[in-house]
Design a protein around this motif. Structure first.
Motif, mmCIF file in Angstrom:
data_model
loop_
_atom_site.group_PDB
_atom_site.id
_atom_site.type_symbol
_atom_site.label_atom_id
_atom_site.label_comp_id
_atom_site.label_asym_id
_atom_site.label_seq_id
_atom_site.Cartn_x
_atom_site.Cartn_y
_atom_site.Cartn_z
ATOM 1 N N GLN A 65 0.828 -1.202 0.000
ATOM 2 C CA GLN A 65 0.000 0.000 0.000
ATOM 3 C C GLN A 65 0.866 1.257 0.000
ATOM 4 O O GLN A 65 0.574 2.213 -0.718
ATOM 5 N N LEU A 66 1.929 1.254 0.772
ATOM 6 C CA LEU A 66 2.851 2.390 0.770
ATOM 7 C C LEU A 66 3.475 2.548 -0.614
ATOM 8 O O LEU A 66 3.583 3.672 -1.129
ATOM 9 N N ALA A 67 3.857 1.447 -1.229
ATOM 10 C CA ALA A 67 4.434 1.500 -2.571
ATOM 11 C C ALA A 67 3.452 2.108 -3.565
ATOM 12 O O ALA A 67 3.825 2.942 -4.393
ATOM 13 N N GLU A 68 2.188 1.717 -3.478
ATOM 14 C CA GLU A 68 1.170 2.275 -4.376
ATOM 15 C C GLU A 68 0.978 3.771 -4.115
ATOM 16 O O GLU A 68 0.865 4.567 -5.050
ATOM 17 N N ASN A 69 0.950 4.171 -2.852
ATOM 18 C CA ASN A 69 0.807 5.593 -2.516
ATOM 19 C C ASN A 69 1.978 6.414 -3.070
ATOM 20 O O ASN A 69 1.785 7.502 -3.606
ATOM 21 N N LEU A 70 3.190 5.894 -2.938
ATOM 22 C CA LEU A 70 4.360 6.602 -3.444
ATOM 23 C C LEU A 70 4.343 6.677 -4.971
ATOM 24 O O LEU A 70 4.751 7.684 -5.557
ATOM 25 N N THR A 71 3.848 5.629 -5.619
ATOM 26 C CA THR A 71 3.743 5.632 -7.073
ATOM 27 C C THR A 71 2.726 6.682 -7.536
ATOM 28 O O THR A 71 2.973 7.417 -8.502
ATOM 29 N N ARG A 72 1.590 6.753 -6.840
ATOM 30 C CA ARG A 72 0.606 7.797 -7.180
ATOM 31 C C ARG A 72 1.202 9.185 -6.925
ATOM 32 O O ARG A 72 0.990 10.119 -7.712
ATOM 33 N N ALA A 73 1.959 9.332 -5.847
ATOM 34 C CA ALA A 73 2.591 10.622 -5.562
ATOM 35 C C ALA A 73 3.567 11.001 -6.677
ATOM 36 O O ALA A 73 3.636 12.171 -7.076
ATOM 37 N N ALA A 74 4.288 10.030 -7.202
ATOM 38 C CA ALA A 74 5.217 10.303 -8.303
ATOM 39 C C ALA A 74 4.467 10.852 -9.517
ATOM 40 O O ALA A 74 4.930 11.798 -10.171
ATOM 41 N N GLU A 75 3.301 10.274 -9.803
ATOM 42 C CA GLU A 75 2.494 10.784 -10.917
ATOM 43 C C GLU A 75 2.083 12.234 -10.695
ATOM 44 O O GLU A 75 2.048 13.030 -11.629
ATOM 45 N N LEU A 76 1.782 12.570 -9.460
ATOM 46 C CA LEU A 76 1.265 13.909 -9.159
ATOM 47 C C LEU A 76 2.331 14.998 -9.192
ATOM 48 O O LEU A 76 1.996 16.181 -9.170
ATOM 49 N N THR A 77 3.603 14.635 -9.276
ATOM 50 C CA THR A 77 4.638 15.667 -9.353
ATOM 51 C C THR A 77 4.518 16.477 -10.642
ATOM 52 O O THR A 77 5.033 17.591 -10.716
ATOM 53 N N ALA A 78 3.811 15.955 -11.638
ATOM 54 C CA ALA A 78 3.618 16.675 -12.903
ATOM 55 C C ALA A 78 2.506 17.714 -12.822
ATOM 56 O O ALA A 78 2.388 18.562 -13.703
ATOM 57 N N VAL A 79 1.704 17.659 -11.771
ATOM 58 C CA VAL A 79 0.554 18.558 -11.639
ATOM 59 C C VAL A 79 0.992 19.826 -10.900
ATOM 60 O O VAL A 79 1.558 19.737 -9.805
ATOM 61 N N PRO A 80 0.741 20.999 -11.460
ATOM 62 C CA PRO A 80 1.088 22.240 -10.749
ATOM 63 C C PRO A 80 0.391 22.303 -9.382
ATOM 64 O O PRO A 80 -0.754 21.857 -9.238
ATOM 65 N N ASN A 81 1.075 22.856 -8.401
ATOM 66 C CA ASN A 81 0.556 22.883 -7.030
ATOM 67 C C ASN A 81 -0.831 23.498 -6.927
ATOM 68 O O ASN A 81 -1.695 22.984 -6.214
ATOM 69 N N GLU A 82 -1.059 24.615 -7.613
ATOM 70 C CA GLU A 82 -2.362 25.284 -7.525
ATOM 71 C C GLU A 82 -3.476 24.365 -8.042
ATOM 72 O O GLU A 82 -4.548 24.266 -7.444
ATOM 73 N N GLU A 83 -3.194 23.670 -9.129
ATOM 74 C CA GLU A 83 -4.190 22.757 -9.685
ATOM 75 C C GLU A 83 -4.372 21.533 -8.786
ATOM 76 O O GLU A 83 -5.484 21.031 -8.616
#
Length: 138
Positions: A65-83
């Motif tokens: 579960q931690l691995a999946e959460n970190l993988t999703r977090a990696a995807e979100l690094t492409a999203v601008p903070n405001e968005e």
């Protein structure tokens, strides 16, 4: 970023290959650099590949579960903070319609190449619909 064979802790075993979101090497992010004003906000943000390496370490250790959460977090690094903050607000119960959540999922998949997050939002839309957590328009 060079290929990382992840071992914990990453800073000890792969510190020479880790970079910040800005591209600055981890070893160049020091207290002295901060004091002299050499660092930018992006120097203090984690790089997607570092999160993926952490996910690999967690997965090998059995923390799926931690691995999946970190993988999703990696995807979100492409999203601008405001968005990203706007997306977070949309996911609060009662804030969005089913269609708005489905559109958010499509944006994550198509605009940000974040398929795991898109699937998570699609699942949330279904759960919100079943549990009556969608926005109730007057």
């Amino acid at each position: 970023m060079p290929d990382i064979t992840p071992q914990y802790p990453l800073s000890e075993h792969a510190g020479d290959t880790l970079i910040a979101a800005s591209g600055r090497a981890l070893g160049d992010i020091t207290l002295d650099a901060a004091v002299t004003g050499e660092l930018s906000p992006a120097d203090l943000q984690i790089h997607a590949e570092t999160l993926r390496a952490q996910a690999a370490v967690a997965g090998r250790a059995g923390y799926t579960q931690l691995a999946e959460n970190l993988t999703r977090a990696a995807e979100l690094t492409a999203v601008p903070n405001e968005e990203l903050l706007a997306m977070y607000a949309m996911l609060r119960p009662g804030r969005s319609s089913y269609d708005e959540l489905r559109q958010l999922a499509e944006t994550l998949a198509a605009t940000y190449q974040a398929p795991r997050n898109a699937e998570w939002v699609r699942e949330a839309a279904e759960v919100y619909q079943r549990r009556g957590l969608l926005r109730r328009d007057p």
